[in-house]
Scaffold this motif. Structure first.
Motif, PDB file in Angstrom:
ATOM      1  N   UNK A 241      57.155  50.026  34.145  1.00  0.00           N
ATOM      2  CA  UNK A 241      56.243  49.711  35.249  1.00  0.00           C
ATOM      3  C   UNK A 241      54.775  49.798  34.842  1.00  0.00           C
ATOM      4  N   UNK A 242      54.344  50.849  34.097  1.00  0.00           N
ATOM      5  CA  UNK A 242      52.934  50.862  33.660  1.00  0.00           C
ATOM      6  C   UNK A 242      52.581  49.675  32.755  1.00  0.00           C
ATOM      7  N   UNK A 243      53.484  49.333  31.825  1.00  0.00           N
ATOM      8  CA  UNK A 243      53.216  48.187  30.953  1.00  0.00           C
ATOM      9  C   UNK A 243      53.126  46.896  31.756  1.00  0.00           C
ATOM     10  N   UNK A 244      54.048  46.729  32.686  1.00  0.00           N
ATOM     11  CA  UNK A 244      54.033  45.529  33.522  1.00  0.00           C
ATOM     12  C   UNK A 244      52.761  45.459  34.358  1.00  0.00           C
ATOM     13  N   UNK A 245      52.293  46.600  34.822  1.00  0.00           N
ATOM     14  CA  UNK A 245      51.065  46.633  35.617  1.00  0.00           C
ATOM     15  C   UNK A 245      49.862  46.228  34.787  1.00  0.00           C
ATOM     16  N   UNK A 246      49.801  46.718  33.547  1.00  0.00           N
ATOM     17  CA  UNK A 246      48.683  46.369  32.664  1.00  0.00           C
ATOM     18  C   UNK A 246      48.693  44.881  32.357  1.00  0.00           C
ATOM     19  N   UNK A 247      49.868  44.341  32.036  1.00  0.00           N
ATOM     20  CA  UNK A 247      49.973  42.913  31.721  1.00  0.00           C
ATOM     21  C   UNK A 247      49.570  42.069  32.927  1.00  0.00           C
ATOM     22  N   UNK A 248      50.031  42.453  34.099  1.00  0.00           N
ATOM     23  CA  UNK A 248      49.676  41.716  35.313  1.00  0.00           C
ATOM     24  C   UNK A 248      48.182  41.796  35.591  1.00  0.00           C
ATOM     25  N   UNK A 249      47.586  42.952  35.345  1.00  0.00           N
ATOM     26  CA  UNK A 249      46.152  43.120  35.578  1.00  0.00           C
ATOM     27  C   UNK A 249      45.336  42.233  34.641  1.00  0.00           C
ATOM     28  N   UNK A 250      45.743  42.166  33.374  1.00  0.00           N
ATOM     29  CA  UNK A 250      45.030  41.302  32.419  1.00  0.00           C
ATOM     30  C   UNK A 250      45.164  39.841  32.824  1.00  0.00           C
TER      31      UNK A 250
ATOM     32  N   UNK B  93      44.421  35.995  28.302  1.00  0.00           N
ATOM     33  CA  UNK B  93      44.901  35.895  29.703  1.00  0.00           C
ATOM     34  C   UNK B  93      46.131  35.008  29.835  1.00  0.00           C
ATOM     35  N   UNK B  94      46.185  33.909  29.059  1.00  0.00           N
ATOM     36  CA  UNK B  94      47.356  33.027  29.126  1.00  0.00           C
ATOM     37  C   UNK B  94      48.603  33.750  28.642  1.00  0.00           C
ATOM     38  N   UNK B  95      48.471  34.546  27.572  1.00  0.00           N
ATOM     39  CA  UNK B  95      49.614  35.296  27.054  1.00  0.00           C
ATOM     40  C   UNK B  95      50.082  36.349  28.056  1.00  0.00           C
ATOM     41  N   UNK B  96      49.147  37.010  28.704  1.00  0.00           N
ATOM     42  CA  UNK B  96      49.518  38.011  29.715  1.00  0.00           C
ATOM     43  C   UNK B  96      50.238  37.358  30.890  1.00  0.00           C
ATOM     44  N   UNK B  97      49.759  36.185  31.292  1.00  0.00           N
ATOM     45  CA  UNK B  97      50.414  35.444  32.379  1.00  0.00           C
ATOM     46  C   UNK B  97      51.847  35.069  31.989  1.00  0.00           C
ATOM     47  N   UNK B  98      52.013  34.530  30.784  1.00  0.00           N
ATOM     48  CA  UNK B  98      53.342  34.149  30.322  1.00  0.00           C
ATOM     49  C   UNK B  98      54.259  35.343  30.154  1.00  0.00           C
ATOM     50  N   UNK B  99      53.725  36.438  29.644  1.00  0.00           N
ATOM     51  CA  UNK B  99      54.553  37.639  29.458  1.00  0.00           C
ATOM     52  C   UNK B  99      55.006  38.214  30.788  1.00  0.00           C
ATOM     53  N   UNK B 100      54.154  38.124  31.805  1.00  0.00           N
ATOM     54  CA  UNK B 100      54.559  38.600  33.122  1.00  0.00           C
ATOM     55  C   UNK B 100      55.742  37.823  33.678  1.00  0.00           C
ATOM     56  N   UNK B 101      55.790  36.521  33.369  1.00  0.00           N
ATOM     57  CA  UNK B 101      56.908  35.697  33.826  1.00  0.00           C
ATOM     58  C   UNK B 101      58.166  35.919  32.992  1.00  0.00           C
ATOM     59  N   UNK B 102      57.987  36.097  31.681  1.00  0.00           N
ATOM     60  CA  UNK B 102      59.133  36.170  30.774  1.00  0.00           C
ATOM     61  C   UNK B 102      59.702  37.579  30.659  1.00  0.00           C
ATOM     62  N   UNK B 103      58.907  38.589  30.987  1.00  0.00           N
ATOM     63  CA  UNK B 103      59.374  39.967  30.830  1.00  0.00           C
ATOM     64  C   UNK B 103      60.623  40.267  31.633  1.00  0.00           C
ATOM     65  N   UNK B 104      60.716  39.718  32.852  1.00  0.00           N
ATOM     66  CA  UNK B 104      61.897  39.938  33.667  1.00  0.00           C
ATOM     67  C   UNK B 104      63.147  39.349  33.047  1.00  0.00           C
ATOM     68  N   UNK B 105      63.016  38.155  32.447  1.00  0.00           N
ATOM     69  CA  UNK B 105      64.164  37.537  31.784  1.00  0.00           C
ATOM     70  C   UNK B 105      64.621  38.365  30.593  1.00  0.00           C
TER      71      UNK B 105
END
Length: 317
Positions: free
Chosen positions: A129-138, A190-202
């Motif tokens: 959750x902390x990692x996901x929060x940081x990625x989403x914030x970026x 920012x583009x990588x953080x956006x993509x990682x937020x989408x792909x992290x769940x998968x």
């Protein structure tokens, strides 16, 4: 696969026509026009009407749209209303600069997206959750703000890199690490953080699959588990996410190029809007649309192929 490719191509063509209508309407709604911009607002009404007739601006909008669309189908983008130069030549001069910048940004964004998604998806529950929060914030930080922060840190405070990339259009394609670093990072992170937020769940869903847990329990090396047991199930979502990331990155080049004084297509688009040079604006906008829609169509085809292959093959032992 042939059916999927046909559907993807048809959808891309329909969307491209729709985008062409939106682009043309948007340029029609711009206040003023190229005739007034070309004369600096100092011409009289008769002179403006005469110039509009010479530029073809007195023709009804629907006729100009059909003529423009027919020209695009023939590979002709028209002539600049401000410089009287072929639009294709103007775009070709700036294209290498934008390709250089976008290529550098993608070279950073793609592996960074995959790395961040893997870290988020495979992290221990207390860290996920902390990692996901940081990625989403970026990902939520506007690129203008992110670029400004990079300039302050690396150009103003540390003095390691130049704050602008002022290169003449003819010299812009030259690979200059110092001048490309800040613009490329401003696009990529920012583009990588956006993509990682989408792909992290998968990734998180895949690593919890029974065959992956079984492979880990049998003591297989982590790299072998990742490549043979996880990667095949992530190919389809990864391709789709990377296509979206690439499209967002291409769309953001206009803002970043203006901020860093980089002589590419984004800077050309903004300056052409200012001078109401509608053929140039339309050509650059349509080129960006073609890139994004092509990437989306390719992602659909590759994703369908991956789903088909995965559906017919059992999980590796």
């Amino acid at each position: 696969m042939t059916r999927v490719a046909g559907v993807a191509l048809a959808r891309a063509l329909v969307l491209l026509v729709a985008v062409s209508v939106l682009v043309f309407c948007a340029t029609e709604l711009l206040p003023s026009d190229a005739a007034r911009s070309r004369t600096g607002g100092r011409a009289g009404a008769e002179q403006l009407e005469r110039l509009r007739a010479e530029l073809g601006l007195d023709v009804p909008a629907w006729q100009r749209y059909l003529s423009w669309l027919a020209g695009l189908c023939r590979g002709e983008a028209g002539t600049s209303l401000v410089t009287d130069r072929p639009v294709a030549q103007i775009v070709a001069e700036r294209l290498p600069a934008t390709l250089t910048l976008a290529g550098c940004a993608l070279a950073v964004a793609v592996p960074l997206t995959l790395l961040l998604a893997w870290l988020v998806g495979t992290a221990a529950p207390r860290w996920r959750e902390p990692l996901s929060t940081v990625v989403t914030a970026v990902a939520a930080v506007p690129q203008v703000v992110f670029a400004t922060g990079l300039i302050v840190v690396f150009a103003v405070v540390l003095g390691w890199l130049p704050p602008v990339s002022l290169l003449p259009a003819a010299d812009a394609p030259v690979f200059d690490v110092e001048r490309l670093t800040l613009p490329a990072l401003s696009l990529a992170v920012p583009a990588a953080a956006f993509g990682a937020g989408l792909l992290g769940g998968a990734v998180a869903d895949t690593v919890r699959r029974p065959h992956v847990r079984d492979a880990v329990a049998r003591g297989l090396p982590r790299h072998r588990v990742a490549l043979r047991h996880v990667a095949p199930f992530l190919l389809a979502p990864a391709v789709r996410v990377l296509a979206m990331t690439g499209g967002a990155l291409v769309a953001a080049t206009a803002v970043i190029e203006m901020m860093f004084g980089y002589a590419g297509l984004g800077e050309l688009l903004v300056s052409s809007i200012g001078t109401r040079d509608t053929p140039v604006v339309q050509a650059v906008a349509m080129l960006a649309a073609v890139v994004v829609l092509t990437g989306s169509a390719v992602a659909d085809v590759l994703g369908a192929w991956s789903d088909q292959e995965r559906g017919g093959v059992r999980a590796p032992a």
